[in-house]
Design an enzyme around this catalytic site. Structure first.
Site, PDB file in Angstrom:
ATOM      1  N   GLU A  45      36.826  35.042  33.943  1.00 26.16           N
ATOM      2  CA  GLU A  45      36.937  35.057  36.393  1.00 26.16           C
ATOM      3  C   GLU A  45      36.145  35.023  37.010  1.00 26.16           C
ATOM      4  O   GLU A  45      35.404  35.574  35.931  1.00 26.16           O
ATOM      5  CB  GLU A  45      38.249  36.183  35.686  1.00 26.16           C
ATOM      6  CG  GLU A  45      39.538  36.705  35.158  1.00 26.16           C
ATOM      7  CD  GLU A  45      40.286  35.727  36.198  1.00 26.16           C
ATOM      8  OE1 GLU A  45      40.140  35.781  37.470  1.00 26.16           O
ATOM      9  OE2 GLU A  45      40.680  35.247  35.343  1.00 26.16           O
ATOM     10  N   GLU A  86      39.582  45.788  37.805  1.00 24.47           N
ATOM     11  CA  GLU A  86      39.444  44.004  37.528  1.00 24.47           C
ATOM     12  C   GLU A  86      39.653  43.787  36.210  1.00 24.47           C
ATOM     13  O   GLU A  86      40.845  42.946  36.374  1.00 24.47           O
ATOM     14  CB  GLU A  86      37.953  43.848  37.177  1.00 24.47           C
ATOM     15  CG  GLU A  86      37.952  42.515  37.540  1.00 24.47           C
ATOM     16  CD  GLU A  86      38.336  41.490  39.081  1.00 24.47           C
ATOM     17  OE1 GLU A  86      39.577  40.355  38.838  1.00 24.47           O
ATOM     18  OE2 GLU A  86      37.583  42.179  39.968  1.00 24.47           O
ATOM     19  N   GLU A  93      47.827  39.818  36.749  1.00 25.79           N
ATOM     20  CA  GLU A  93      48.347  38.713  37.180  1.00 25.79           C
ATOM     21  C   GLU A  93      48.552  38.145  36.214  1.00 25.79           C
ATOM     22  O   GLU A  93      49.327  37.138  36.463  1.00 25.79           O
ATOM     23  CB  GLU A  93      46.958  38.508  37.486  1.00 25.79           C
ATOM     24  CG  GLU A  93      46.728  38.749  39.342  1.00 25.79           C
ATOM     25  CD  GLU A  93      45.414  38.020  39.528  1.00 25.79           C
ATOM     26  OE1 GLU A  93      44.524  37.888  38.726  1.00 25.79           O
ATOM     27  OE2 GLU A  93      45.139  38.946  40.574  1.00 25.79           O
TER      28      GLU A  93
END
Length: 135
Positions: A45, A86, A93
């Site tokens: 990411e 995070e 997600e």
């Protein structure tokens, strides 16, 4: 009766093979391996890579301004919280994309809430960092 058999059976992975649960010292090493896999996934990411870069730069700046040990530890804890949030946001997600690949209000809300949690930690980190550097 079929439900009882299903509950007693070993969990099955995606390939149809039973999942073997580790115990004792082997469990410790398995957990460490899972954590490393999670870190490597999170490293894909861009946001996490930016946060890692900010973490390193922040440590250097704190050292340059002569921050106290307590300030450095507080910064470290805040950054670890940011990394954890995070990771949870990325997990949310991934799950939303897996369970509901089509665009949905519920999926969008879940992703937005995860993003907001990350934003809150970014603001907390920036506030603490600014206070430590400038005051």
């Amino acid at each position: 009766m079929a439900d009882e058999k299903r509950r007693d059976a070993a969990p099955i992975d995606e390939t149809g093979n039973p999942i073997r649960k580790e115990t004792g010292v082997a469990h410790f090493f398995a957990a460490a391996r899972y954590s490393l896999q999670g870190f490597l996934r999170l490293y894909e990411e861009p946001a996490f890579r930016h946060e890692l870069l900010a973490f390193g730069a922040g440590l250097v700046l704190l050292w340059l301004v002569g921050a106290s040990f307590g300030e450095v530890v507080t910064y470290l804890v805040l950054m670890l919280l940011l990394f954890a949030v995070e990771a949870l946001n990325t997990a949310i997600e991934e799950l939303v994309d897996r369970v509901s690949p089509e665009i949905s209000t519920v999926g969008r809300n879940a992703k937005d809430l995860g993003s907001f949690a990350v934003f809150c930690l970014l603001v907390a980190n920036a506030g603490f960092f600014a206070y430590t550097i400038f005051f």
